[in-house]
Scaffold this motif. Structure first.
Motif, PDB file in Angstrom:
ATOM      1  N   THR A 136     -22.372  10.106   1.833  1.00  0.00           N
ATOM      2  CA  THR A 136     -20.930   9.925   1.915  1.00  0.00           C
ATOM      3  C   THR A 136     -20.331   9.518   0.574  1.00  0.00           C
ATOM      4  O   THR A 136     -20.685   8.484   0.019  1.00  0.00           O
ATOM      5  CB  THR A 136     -20.586   8.842   2.964  1.00  0.00           C
ATOM      6  OG1 THR A 136     -21.211   9.192   4.203  1.00  0.00           O
ATOM      7  CG2 THR A 136     -19.093   8.735   3.172  1.00  0.00           C
ATOM      8  N   ALA A 137     -19.416  10.350   0.093  1.00  0.00           N
ATOM      9  CA  ALA A 137     -18.646  10.005  -1.101  1.00  0.00           C
ATOM     10  C   ALA A 137     -17.269   9.458  -0.725  1.00  0.00           C
ATOM     11  O   ALA A 137     -16.673   8.700  -1.485  1.00  0.00           O
ATOM     12  CB  ALA A 137     -18.473  11.228  -1.993  1.00  0.00           C
ATOM     13  N   ARG A 138     -16.772   9.829   0.440  1.00  0.00           N
ATOM     14  CA  ARG A 138     -15.449   9.374   0.872  1.00  0.00           C
ATOM     15  C   ARG A 138     -15.361   9.509   2.387  1.00  0.00           C
ATOM     16  O   ARG A 138     -15.792  10.501   2.957  1.00  0.00           O
ATOM     17  CB  ARG A 138     -14.360  10.209   0.200  1.00  0.00           C
ATOM     18  CG  ARG A 138     -12.946   9.640   0.283  1.00  0.00           C
ATOM     19  CD  ARG A 138     -12.042  10.426  -0.666  1.00  0.00           C
ATOM     20  NE  ARG A 138     -10.735   9.796  -0.853  1.00  0.00           N
ATOM     21  CZ  ARG A 138      -9.617  10.173  -0.214  1.00  0.00           C
ATOM     22  NH1 ARG A 138      -9.647  11.164   0.665  1.00  0.00           N
ATOM     23  NH2 ARG A 138      -8.477   9.557  -0.456  1.00  0.00           N
ATOM     24  N   TYR A 139     -14.810   8.491   3.039  1.00  0.00           N
ATOM     25  CA  TYR A 139     -14.609   8.531   4.483  1.00  0.00           C
ATOM     26  C   TYR A 139     -13.417   9.403   4.837  1.00  0.00           C
ATOM     27  O   TYR A 139     -12.502   9.604   4.024  1.00  0.00           O
ATOM     28  CB  TYR A 139     -14.409   7.120   5.028  1.00  0.00           C
ATOM     29  CG  TYR A 139     -15.693   6.463   5.488  1.00  0.00           C
ATOM     30  CD1 TYR A 139     -15.933   6.184   6.818  1.00  0.00           C
ATOM     31  CD2 TYR A 139     -16.698   6.136   4.567  1.00  0.00           C
ATOM     32  CE1 TYR A 139     -17.106   5.593   7.243  1.00  0.00           C
ATOM     33  CE2 TYR A 139     -17.885   5.545   4.979  1.00  0.00           C
ATOM     34  CZ  TYR A 139     -18.084   5.277   6.321  1.00  0.00           C
ATOM     35  OH  TYR A 139     -19.255   4.700   6.734  1.00  0.00           O
ATOM     36  N   GLU A 140     -13.432   9.924   6.062  1.00  0.00           N
ATOM     37  CA  GLU A 140     -12.334  10.781   6.509  1.00  0.00           C
ATOM     38  C   GLU A 140     -11.058   9.962   6.716  1.00  0.00           C
ATOM     39  O   GLU A 140     -11.090   8.751   6.919  1.00  0.00           O
ATOM     40  CB  GLU A 140     -12.697  11.472   7.829  1.00  0.00           C
ATOM     41  CG  GLU A 140     -12.772  10.518   9.020  1.00  0.00           C
ATOM     42  CD  GLU A 140     -13.073  11.225  10.328  1.00  0.00           C
ATOM     43  OE1 GLU A 140     -13.132  12.472  10.342  1.00  0.00           O
ATOM     44  OE2 GLU A 140     -13.238  10.532  11.344  1.00  0.00           O
ATOM     45  N   LYS A 141      -9.933  10.658   6.644  1.00  0.00           N
ATOM     46  CA  LYS A 141      -8.629  10.088   6.976  1.00  0.00           C
ATOM     47  C   LYS A 141      -7.986  11.028   7.990  1.00  0.00           C
ATOM     48  O   LYS A 141      -7.781  12.213   7.710  1.00  0.00           O
ATOM     49  CB  LYS A 141      -7.757   9.943   5.723  1.00  0.00           C
ATOM     50  CG  LYS A 141      -8.313   8.939   4.710  1.00  0.00           C
ATOM     51  CD  LYS A 141      -7.355   8.722   3.553  1.00  0.00           C
ATOM     52  CE  LYS A 141      -7.950   7.756   2.526  1.00  0.00           C
ATOM     53  NZ  LYS A 141      -8.180   6.423   3.093  1.00  0.00           N
ATOM     54  N   LEU A 142      -7.659  10.501   9.157  1.00  0.00           N
ATOM     55  CA  LEU A 142      -7.169  11.309  10.259  1.00  0.00           C
ATOM     56  C   LEU A 142      -5.690  11.634  10.090  1.00  0.00           C
ATOM     57  O   LEU A 142      -4.977  10.998   9.303  1.00  0.00           O
ATOM     58  CB  LEU A 142      -7.401  10.587  11.589  1.00  0.00           C
ATOM     59  CG  LEU A 142      -8.860  10.239  11.912  1.00  0.00           C
ATOM     60  CD1 LEU A 142      -8.942   9.453  13.210  1.00  0.00           C
ATOM     61  CD2 LEU A 142      -9.715  11.491  11.993  1.00  0.00           C
ATOM     62  N   ASP A 143      -5.243  12.644  10.836  1.00  0.00           N
ATOM     63  CA  ASP A 143      -3.821  12.986  10.838  1.00  0.00           C
ATOM     64  C   ASP A 143      -3.000  11.750  11.170  1.00  0.00           C
ATOM     65  O   ASP A 143      -3.311  11.010  12.109  1.00  0.00           O
ATOM     66  CB  ASP A 143      -3.548  14.074  11.884  1.00  0.00           C
ATOM     67  CG  ASP A 143      -4.034  15.440  11.435  1.00  0.00           C
ATOM     68  OD1 ASP A 143      -4.026  15.687  10.219  1.00  0.00           O
ATOM     69  OD2 ASP A 143      -4.426  16.244  12.291  1.00  0.00           O
ATOM     70  N   GLY A 144      -1.949  11.538  10.400  1.00  0.00           N
ATOM     71  CA  GLY A 144      -1.093  10.375  10.609  1.00  0.00           C
ATOM     72  C   GLY A 144      -1.516   9.164   9.812  1.00  0.00           C
ATOM     73  O   GLY A 144      -0.751   8.210   9.693  1.00  0.00           O
ATOM     74  N   ALA A 145      -2.735   9.185   9.272  1.00  0.00           N
ATOM     75  CA  ALA A 145      -3.232   8.050   8.487  1.00  0.00           C
ATOM     76  C   ALA A 145      -3.305   8.375   6.999  1.00  0.00           C
ATOM     77  O   ALA A 145      -3.745   7.537   6.212  1.00  0.00           O
ATOM     78  CB  ALA A 145      -4.602   7.621   9.003  1.00  0.00           C
ATOM     79  N   VAL A 146      -2.880   9.570   6.615  1.00  0.00           N
ATOM     80  CA  VAL A 146      -2.943   9.985   5.213  1.00  0.00           C
ATOM     81  C   VAL A 146      -1.664   9.535   4.514  1.00  0.00           C
ATOM     82  O   VAL A 146      -0.562   9.937   4.888  1.00  0.00           O
ATOM     83  CB  VAL A 146      -3.118  11.503   5.083  1.00  0.00           C
ATOM     84  CG1 VAL A 146      -3.130  11.919   3.614  1.00  0.00           C
ATOM     85  CG2 VAL A 146      -4.406  11.943   5.771  1.00  0.00           C
ATOM     86  N   THR A 147      -1.797   8.714   3.498  1.00  0.00           N
ATOM     87  CA  THR A 147      -0.641   8.178   2.762  1.00  0.00           C
ATOM     88  C   THR A 147      -0.316   9.019   1.537  1.00  0.00           C
ATOM     89  O   THR A 147       0.862   9.234   1.227  1.00  0.00           O
ATOM     90  CB  THR A 147      -0.923   6.726   2.336  1.00  0.00           C
ATOM     91  OG1 THR A 147      -1.234   5.946   3.495  1.00  0.00           O
ATOM     92  CG2 THR A 147       0.276   6.132   1.611  1.00  0.00           C
ATOM     93  N   TYR A 148      -1.349   9.490   0.852  1.00  0.00           N
ATOM     94  CA  TYR A 148      -1.159  10.239  -0.388  1.00  0.00           C
ATOM     95  C   TYR A 148      -1.605  11.691  -0.179  1.00  0.00           C
ATOM     96  O   TYR A 148      -2.739  11.942   0.245  1.00  0.00           O
ATOM     97  CB  TYR A 148      -1.955   9.602  -1.528  1.00  0.00           C
ATOM     98  CG  TYR A 148      -1.483   8.219  -1.900  1.00  0.00           C
ATOM     99  CD1 TYR A 148      -0.522   8.036  -2.888  1.00  0.00           C
ATOM    100  CD2 TYR A 148      -1.988   7.093  -1.256  1.00  0.00           C
ATOM    101  CE1 TYR A 148      -0.075   6.766  -3.225  1.00  0.00           C
ATOM    102  CE2 TYR A 148      -1.543   5.817  -1.581  1.00  0.00           C
ATOM    103  CZ  TYR A 148      -0.588   5.663  -2.571  1.00  0.00           C
ATOM    104  OH  TYR A 148      -0.141   4.403  -2.902  1.00  0.00           O
ATOM    105  N   ALA A 149      -0.697  12.618  -0.482  1.00  0.00           N
ATOM    106  CA  ALA A 149      -1.046  14.037  -0.373  1.00  0.00           C
ATOM    107  C   ALA A 149      -2.254  14.339  -1.256  1.00  0.00           C
ATOM    108  O   ALA A 149      -2.392  13.784  -2.350  1.00  0.00           O
ATOM    109  CB  ALA A 149       0.140  14.902  -0.787  1.00  0.00           C
ATOM    110  N   ALA A 150      -3.114  15.218  -0.768  1.00  0.00           N
ATOM    111  CA  ALA A 150      -4.355  15.473  -1.493  1.00  0.00           C
ATOM    112  C   ALA A 150      -4.878  16.864  -1.169  1.00  0.00           C
ATOM    113  O   ALA A 150      -4.401  17.530  -0.242  1.00  0.00           O
ATOM    114  CB  ALA A 150      -5.395  14.417  -1.138  1.00  0.00           C
ATOM    115  N   GLY A 151      -5.880  17.278  -1.931  1.00  0.00           N
ATOM    116  CA  GLY A 151      -6.511  18.573  -1.712  1.00  0.00           C
ATOM    117  C   GLY A 151      -7.354  18.964  -2.897  1.00  0.00           C
ATOM    118  O   GLY A 151      -7.733  18.129  -3.727  1.00  0.00           O
TER     119      GLY A 151
END
Length: 645
Positions: A136-151
């Protein structure tokens, strides 16, 4: 009469009070009696001779971990790896650990791990080291819990003379001024330069990195792909050569992200060491050991959180390096159950997997030709859409080439589950699955453990996704190899501890089976209380351990070679009928592609027996095994550690 009635009144009142007391306490009293009778039954010699026995280990509180991976080491100890153990606070504080447990003495100790091996891949190497790759390099962030746009950002380098480091925190700025930063470091190699008659052709190098907006909320969203981003701090020729091409950067759910890091654990020194990184980040990968000791790394989520698109690489334990095999490009869902077979260069994918990937890609079982990169599907499997979280294992010794697929469920949080046990003979003229027995309860996450008497323990699991609705299946069965498709299914003793997602099982040297882990989504039937990770360890003693004296190995070579006949000292040679090499196994996420049993020819010899090993590499791969002698009652000896070089 009046005097007599006065005398009787206290007695009547006492009787009424006793009746009320018994009425109130009758259910608990009945439950107590029933439990007492049950405990007396399961602890009786007659019961254990037929069904076996489960025992819950009493580990000290400071020696308990959220076991995600289990592996038996050549020292006889079991490594239980937690990493962050599906706890994001542990990931953030780097409180990453593993537990080393000795089933012979009951002693255990916590050993910190150098990186988050949560949901990595693992297998034993020929020299006895445990290889763990990805995590694991990064834990998931569920819909509605994402604060900063990413990709994803595709970083290009057009300079053929020098690569470019992209440190964590590198800033990419769009033409309209929106800024995004990298989360993890990366390196973009030099561009490729090919000489031509007209001069040279330069093809830009490219690496995909994950970036996150520096501005929270919708202001950080960029839906237009293909925009060119400048890198802050670069100027002149460097700014022209190195730049970013952005994909859609959104507030949508962000998956777990894998890591390229790989480590080995030395079972003697009991220390972790880093080896060469993989070429690709992987979370939920499968590590399939090859006959010659090398290891295939398959599938997984990459550093963006996408399922790898068929990229396969090979680890060579002699060089401690991973190298991509560009000829092997088959796409698989995460944790695919891919096994080597008796045919050189041919693998078998049972269709079982655990987790991520679309329904329409990489789900069909079949033979994978490593020379042509072609998968030939095989027919006949019942419930073919219910292969996620199914179990797969060899039935009987590997020479029989019989494999079973057990249980499984629908994709994702589907409530659909099957109790199917289907068998395939890989040596058949036209291999196809045949219907075998059906488990009494449909189950996903079943643990399958190959035993030295040629039977298989099928235990645990749940009827619903991650045990939802308190659906853990608290029963176990023994699948005995025989002429019938799928063998014969018989009941075994019921485990005390339920296990679903993140459950594991490994065969121990003394013939018992250690089970650990379980990560239910909820702790109640109505699915309202968040689940608690199961930290108890439970060990199953099969019925063969209650049949009387076991055969004993008093001396055996520590190294055995293919085709060799070797003496094995035992006072019980007259009643030994079978000999097996049981490969030291590892287990995670219903995936245990490195466990199997190898049958040896056995005959009486001076001071014991002589065993002859198969001569083919595909039948007896390089690796670490336990030599087990089995008598005419089906009772195995304790395993003697053997290395096949």
């Amino acid at each position: 009469m009046l005097r007599d009635s006065r005398r009787l009144r206290p007695l009547v009142l006492t009787l009424i009070a006793l009746t009320v007391l018994v009425g109130v306490n009758l259910p608990p009293a009945v439950a107590y009696v029933q439990d007492w009778q049950y405990q007396r039954l399961i602890n009786s010699v007659e019961y254990q001779r037929q069904y076996g026995k489960w025992d819950v280990l009493d580990l000290p509180p400071d020696q308990r971990v959220n076991a995600i991976h289990s592996a038996l080491l050549p020292t006889g100890k079991v490594m239980l790896i937690a990493g962050s153990g599906n706890k994001e606070d542990m990931f953030a504080t780097r409180a990453l650990k593993s537990l080393l447990y000795d089933p012979a003495t009951g002693e255990s100790k916590i050993i910190p791990v150098p990186d988050d091996m949560f949901c990595a891949g693992q297998t034993l190497l020929p020299d006895g080291r445990l290889l763990v790759a990805g995590g694991t390099a990064r834990y998931e962030k569920l819909d509605g819990a994402v604060t900063y746009a990413a990709g994803a950002m595709r970083v290009k380098n057009e300079n053929p003379d020098v690569g470019r480091e992209i440190p964590a925190g590198t800033e990419f700025v769009s033409p309209e001024g929106k800024a995004y930063r990298t989360i993890r470091p990366n390196v973009v190699p030099p561009a490729t330069k090919v000489a031509t008659r007209a001069g040279a052709t330069v093809t830009a190098a490219e690496e995909r990195v994950f970036v996150e907006s520096v501005t929270p909320g919708p202001q950080g969203v960029t839906l237009q792909p293909g925009l060119q981003y400048a890198i802050t701090g670069l100027s002149g020729a460097a700014a022209k050569d190195v730049y970013g091409l952005g994909e859609a950067l959104t507030l949508d759910k962000q998956n777990y992200q894998g890591t390229e890091a790989a480590f080995t654990f030395d079972p003697v020194a009991e220390t972790w060491s880093r080896v060469d990184d993989m070429d690709f980040a992987r979370w939920y990968p499968t590590l399939t050991p090859m006959p010659d000791g090398r290891v295939l790394a398959l599938s997984g989520l990459d550093n963006i959180g996408n399922v790898l698109n068929g990229e396969t690489e090979v680890f060579d334990p002699r060089t401690n390096r991973f190298v991509e095999d560009k000829g092997l490009t088959q796409y698989f869902p995460t944790y695919p159950s891919v096994f080597t077979t008796a045919a050189p260069g041919r693998l078998f994918y049972t269709g079982a997997n655990s987790g991520y990937g679309p329904a329409e890609a990489g789900r069909a079982p079949g033979f994978w030709d490593m020379g042509t990169n072609v998968i030939t599907p095989v027919p006949g499997l019942r419930d073919p859409s219910l292969l996620e979280t199914a179990g797969s294992a060899w039935l009987g010794p590997v020479q029989d080439q019989r494999m079973v697929v057990v249980g499984g469920g629908g994709i994702g949080e589907s409530p659909l589950t099957t109790g199917r046990i289907d068998e395939i003979d890989l040596d058949a003229a036209s291999p196809a699955f045949r219907a075998g027995p059906v488990l009494p309860d449909p189950v996903r996450y079943p643990n399958l453990t190959t035993l030295p008497d040629d039977s298989m323990l099928i235990s645990h699991g749940s009827r619903d996704y991650r045990g939802k609705g308190s659906s853990d299946v608290l029963d176990a069965h023994l699948l005995r190899a025989g002429p019938e498709p799928g063998g014969t299914l018989v009941e075994a003793a019921d485990p005390h501890v339920g296990r679903n997602y993140h459950g594991q099982a490994v065969l121990l040297p003394d013939g018992r089976v250690l089970t650990a882990g379980s990560d239910p989504l909820f702790d109640d039937e109505r699915n309202t209380i968040p689940g608690t990770f199961e930290q108890r360890v439970e060990i199953y003693s099969p019925p063969y351990l209650f049949q009387g004296d076991r055969p004993e190995i008093t001396d055996a070579p520590a190294v055995m070679r293919r085709g060799q006949t070797v003496p094995v000292a035992t006072p019980d040679g007259a009643r030994v009928t079978k000999a097996r090499l049981m490969r030291l196994m590892s287990s995670t996420h219903v995936t245990a592609v490195d466990q199997y049993s190898v049958a040896l020819d056995v005959r009486a010899g001076a001071g014991g027996v002589e065993v002859t090993l198969p001569g083919r590499l595909e039948t007896l791969p390089v690796g670490n095994y336990m030599l087990v002698l089995v008598d005419d009652r089906g009772v195995p000896s304790e395993g003697s550690m053997v290395r096949v070089p």
